[in-house]
Design a protein around this motif. Structure first.
Motif, mmCIF file in Angstrom:
data_model
loop_
_atom_site.group_PDB
_atom_site.id
_atom_site.type_symbol
_atom_site.label_atom_id
_atom_site.label_comp_id
_atom_site.label_asym_id
_atom_site.label_seq_id
_atom_site.Cartn_x
_atom_site.Cartn_y
_atom_site.Cartn_z
ATOM 1 N N ALA A 77 0.906 -1.279 -0.103
ATOM 2 C CA ALA A 77 -0.064 0.059 -0.140
ATOM 3 C C ALA A 77 0.884 1.264 0.116
ATOM 4 N N GLY A 78 2.018 1.213 0.720
ATOM 5 C CA GLY A 78 2.698 2.359 0.713
ATOM 6 C C GLY A 78 3.506 2.591 -0.458
ATOM 7 N N ALA B 100 2.961 11.241 4.140
ATOM 8 C CA ALA B 100 2.881 10.823 5.496
ATOM 9 C C ALA B 100 2.280 9.272 5.848
ATOM 10 N N ILE B 101 1.098 9.318 5.104
ATOM 11 C CA ILE B 101 0.330 7.980 5.131
ATOM 12 C C ILE B 101 1.185 7.047 4.408
ATOM 13 N N ALA B 102 1.489 7.166 3.225
ATOM 14 C CA ALA B 102 2.529 6.274 2.637
ATOM 15 C C ALA B 102 3.794 5.898 3.309
ATOM 16 N N LEU B 103 4.507 6.704 3.864
ATOM 17 C CA LEU B 103 5.665 6.462 4.582
ATOM 18 C C LEU B 103 5.223 5.736 5.866
ATOM 19 N N GLY B 104 4.332 6.302 6.600
ATOM 20 C CA GLY B 104 3.989 5.511 7.663
ATOM 21 C C GLY B 104 3.354 3.854 7.548
ATOM 22 N N GLU B 105 2.595 3.802 6.345
ATOM 23 C CA GLU B 105 2.538 2.122 5.971
ATOM 24 C C GLU B 105 3.782 1.470 5.616
ATOM 25 N N LEU B 106 4.547 2.175 5.000
ATOM 26 C CA LEU B 106 5.914 1.335 4.731
ATOM 27 C C LEU B 106 6.707 1.100 6.038
#
Length: 176
Positions: free
Chosen positions: A43-44, A92-98
């Motif tokens: 997802a990220g 922020a969401i993408a890096l958080g998911e990663l």
């Protein structure tokens, strides 16, 4: 009559020695870690590599998606805050998911990573998935519930956390 403290950690089995059940019980969270870790990494990466997603506006953009869900979300003020800089919020969401996916997959700071995953899922449920009717059609609530066992139990096996815990234990025993 005195009562002793029970020290065994596995339930007794009446159908033989139950070794396969004990093994299955110990490894029960591994498939969940694999699924959630791979899914959140995917997802990220999907968000980071989608040129349309990381834009303020346009088809498939984070900005348009957030504007579309603003009035139907449980917490419109949360969406408004993210809409102040939708691209930064998307990163922020993408890096958080990663980070969450890598942490859970490796079993590194697993409880913290799982808490991060639960918070991401909670925020997406309260915003993007909130209008799903019936509620169980939205996928973010089941993800939130899936994170709960990992928040509570961590990654006791096949993880960096377990290796570090074993190393600390060996050092403690060495100094006794």
């Amino acid at each position: 009559m005195t009562h002793g403290m029970r020290t065994d950690t596995h339930s007794p089995h009446f159908d033989g020695d139950g070794k396969w059940r004990d093994t299955a019980t110990r490894y029960a969270l591994v498939p969940l870690r694999l699924f959630l870790g791979v899914t959140f990494i995917y997802a990220g990466l999907d968000k980071l590599t989608d040129s349309a997603f990381m834009k303020d506006s346009g088809a498939g953009s984070i900005g348009d998606m957030m504007r579309a869900v603003r009035d139907s979300s449980a917490i419109p003020a949360m969406v408004d805050m993210a809409l102040e800089s939708p691209v930064a919020f998307g990163y922020a969401i993408a890096l958080g998911e990663l980070a969450v996916g890598i942490g859970v997959l490796l079993g590194l700071f697993t409880r913290l990573a799982a808490l991060g995953g639960a918070l991401i899922s909670l925020s997406l449920w309260l915003t993007v998935s909130w209008a799903s009717d019936p509620y169980y059609y939205g996928n973010d609530l089941p993800y939130l519930m899936a994170w709960t066992p990992l928040v509570l139990a961590g990654a006791p096996l096949l993880s960096v956390d377990a290796a570090l815990r074993a190393r600390r234990q060996r050092r403690r025993e060495q100094y006794r």
